[in-house]
Enzyme design. Structure first.
Site, PDB file in Angstrom:
ATOM      1  N   MET A  35       0.852  -1.193   0.000  1.00 36.14           N
ATOM      2  CA  MET A  35       0.000   0.000   0.000  1.00 36.14           C
ATOM      3  C   MET A  35       0.886   1.241   0.000  1.00 36.14           C
ATOM      4  O   MET A  35       1.729   1.402   0.884  1.00 36.14           O
ATOM      5  CB  MET A  35      -0.929  -0.006   1.213  1.00 36.14           C
ATOM      6  CG  MET A  35      -1.905  -1.180   1.230  1.00 36.14           C
ATOM      7  SD  MET A  35      -2.852  -1.305   2.764  1.00 36.14           S
ATOM      8  CE  MET A  35      -1.617  -1.974   3.889  1.00 36.14           C
ATOM      9  N   CYS A 117      -2.039  -1.563 -10.153  1.00 45.03           N
ATOM     10  CA  CYS A 117      -2.453  -0.219  -9.745  1.00 45.03           C
ATOM     11  C   CYS A 117      -3.331   0.414 -10.825  1.00 45.03           C
ATOM     12  O   CYS A 117      -2.911   0.533 -11.977  1.00 45.03           O
ATOM     13  CB  CYS A 117      -1.242   0.665  -9.471  1.00 45.03           C
ATOM     14  SG  CYS A 117      -1.690   2.335  -8.922  1.00 45.03           S
ATOM     15  N   LYS A 156       1.566  -9.039  -9.070  1.00 46.97           N
ATOM     16  CA  LYS A 156       0.204  -8.752  -8.576  1.00 46.97           C
ATOM     17  C   LYS A 156      -0.571  -8.133  -9.721  1.00 46.97           C
ATOM     18  O   LYS A 156      -0.147  -7.127 -10.300  1.00 46.97           O
ATOM     19  CB  LYS A 156       0.250  -7.802  -7.381  1.00 46.97           C
ATOM     20  CG  LYS A 156      -1.109  -7.541  -6.729  1.00 46.97           C
ATOM     21  CD  LYS A 156      -0.954  -6.707  -5.460  1.00 46.97           C
ATOM     22  CE  LYS A 156      -2.288  -6.584  -4.727  1.00 46.97           C
ATOM     23  NZ  LYS A 156      -3.271  -5.750  -5.447  1.00 46.97           N
ATOM     24  N   GLY A 218      -9.301  -8.950  -2.446  1.00 46.37           N
ATOM     25  CA  GLY A 218     -10.595  -8.362  -2.734  1.00 46.37           C
ATOM     26  C   GLY A 218     -11.702  -8.942  -1.873  1.00 46.37           C
ATOM     27  O   GLY A 218     -11.773 -10.155  -1.659  1.00 46.37           O
TER      28      GLY A 218
END
Length: 505
Positions: A35, A117, A156, A218
């Site tokens: 993050m 992202c 990712k 998620g």
């Protein structure tokens, strides 16, 4: 001299696939997501205290990490207890990402490539999910890191609308050398108020088609969601981002008082310092529901302008002093009025760590449609704005004044430090030296040094040596070609032979 092939044979083989997942990472099921400005060392250590088994660093820009020593020093904050750790990079050039990863590989267990992202800054910088259609480039990046790093490379990603394309995407990354894949079950367009629900069915299908370890991301708001995701998708572990920010004890399945988590976090910040913006962001997440209560608007404003550790500690103490009697049952709690647009019916008391439930994309679209209708209504009442003297001002001016009011007030210590600050001066004159100058000179002296000694200074942006080298290269390769086009017909006359782009005279 050892060449690349000999070095590859001498280097001990690195673990791959499930061998890497089990031996290096310890088969983690509870994972803290990467993050930006939020998964720094202090926060990672707090999460590990409450059950996190694997943590990712914040996303770092590969080019800055590789070329800027200060950026790299600030980013590479870790400690022996901060393992297993995966460091994540973003970028769109295989060599740049490799250069950054080589500098980071001794401080982590793997290097991750950010391909998920969805923010506008990633679109401008051409990285993250905005690379997901450039499969040749991604193959080059992943295979380069897989071949030349001493630690495994992981990725990712986000899903496509097309399930089959998502599966092919995952298999392509696996074939390129990815050793662990994290799949966020949302598309690139699902962000902000349009986030919606992640699609676990896509994650399940990807899991069935690849052989490397896989994490899901998620819809993780509580520990029950973690276990349900593991069961329904068949993944090896579950990654939490927003749920973790609102409750760092999410993997313990408890909801402690927000002041307890905030106090422990600030204690860790004293051990592992970080920018005040990181701290402020974490406290706003932890105190999200409390700060949306109208009676706490002044406290919210104070937190927004705080920039010192003692000020953050004061906010935590005020929150504790107000709500601890309610928590202990010493005083009955009467529900307080929430700010407009906030959640009215919370599952837990507002002073307990709990997830933030976003409004559905449909409700957001309805609100936008209502605002459009109101704006088009000729009979609507126009809002008026006034300054402190009662003079009417524009909305733009009003917003500017509000921003000024929110700016942190400088403390006496900061003002004193500013007056006492000592500049380092150029070694050849009385001017201040450039902070990034390699020669410890001011710009004028540095330019003279580079010109006379044929040098470059990236800190000042002076590239005398590089420009001379390019000019010499031009003279060696371009000038002879132009000379061949000129033919001498006599001692006095020159005739220029016509080129393809020039008609003969």
């Amino acid at each position: 001299m050892v060449n690349d092939e000999d070095a590859a044979h001498q280097r001990p083989s690195k673990p791959t696939g499930y061998n890497f997942y089990r031996s290096s990472l310890g088969s983690p099921r509870y994972v803290v997501a990467p993050m930006v400005d939020q998964s720094e060392l202090a926060w990672r250590m707090l999460c590990r205290r409450y059950g996190a088994e694997l943590c990712y660093s914040p996303m770092y820009h590969a080019n800055l990490f590789a070329t800027d020593p200060k950026y790299r020093k600030d980013a590479l904050q870790t400690c022996p207890e901060d393992r297993p750790l995966i460091i994540q990079f973003c970028g769109n050039d295989a060599q740049q990402i490799l250069d950054a990863a080589l500098l980071a590989q001794d401080h982590c267990d793997a290097v991750d490539i950010n391909l998920g992202c969805p923010q506008a800054i990633a679109k401008r910088g051409h990285y993250g999910s905005f690379l997901q259609d450039e499969w040749e480039l991604l193959t080059e990046i992943v295979s380069t890191l897989h071949a030349k790093l001493a630690v495994p490379v992981t990725c990712k990603i986000r899903i496509f609308e097309d399930l089959e394309k998502t599966i092919r995407y995952a298999k392509m990354l696996e074939a390129a050398g990815c050793q662990l894949l994290t799949v966020h079950g949302r598309t690139r367009e699902q962000k902000g108020p349009l986030t919606g629900v992640a699609n676990w069915n896509y994650i399940k299908n990807v899991r069935q088609h690849i052989k490397i370890p896989m994490l899901a991301n998620g819809n993780i708001l509580a520990l029950d969601d973690v276990h349900r995701c593991l069961t329904e998708t068949g993944v090896d572990g579950v990654m939490s981002a927003e749920g973790n920010l609102h409750n760092p004890a999410i993997f313990k399945g408890v909801s402690p008082p927000v002041w307890q988590m905030a106090h422990e976090y600030l204690e860790l910040v004293q051990l592992h310092p970080c920018p005040s913006s990181f701290i402020r962001g974490h406290l706003f997440k932890l105190f999200h529901h409390i700060m949306n209560i109208r009676q706490n608007s002044e406290l919210r404003q104070y937190l927004a302008t705080a920039n010192q550790l003692v000020q953050f500690q004061a906010v935590v103490q005020q929150v504790r002093a107000k709500y601890e009697p309610f928590h202990k049952g010493e005083v009955p709690y009467e529900p307080e009025q929430m700010a407009a647009g906030s959640e009215e019916d919370l599952p837990l008391s507002p002073w307990l760590c709990q997830p933030y439930i976003r409004a559905s994309p449909e409700s957001h679209r309805q609100k936008i449609a209502e605002k459009v209708r109101e704006a088009e209504d000729p009979n609507r009442t126009k809002r008026q704005y006034f300054d402190k003297d009662g003079k009417e001002i524009s909305r733009k001016r009003m917003k500017k004044l509000r921003r000024r009011q929110r700016r942190p007030n400088k403390t006496e210590a900061q003002i004193q430090h500013r007056h006492e600050r000592r500049l380092e001066y150029c070694s050849e004159c009385a001017n201040p030296q450039g902070s990034k100058c390699e020669f410890q000179l001011c710009r004028v002296c540095c330019k003279d040094r580079c010109y006379n000694n044929d040098r470059d200074c990236p800190g000042h942006g002076i590239f005398i040596k590089s420009r001379r080298a390019r000019a010499k290269l031009f003279e060696e390769h371009i000038a002879p070609q132009d000379h061949q086009k000129v033919t001498r017909t006599s001692d006095d006359d020159l005739t220029i032979a016509p080129t393809d782009a020039q008609e003969p005279l």
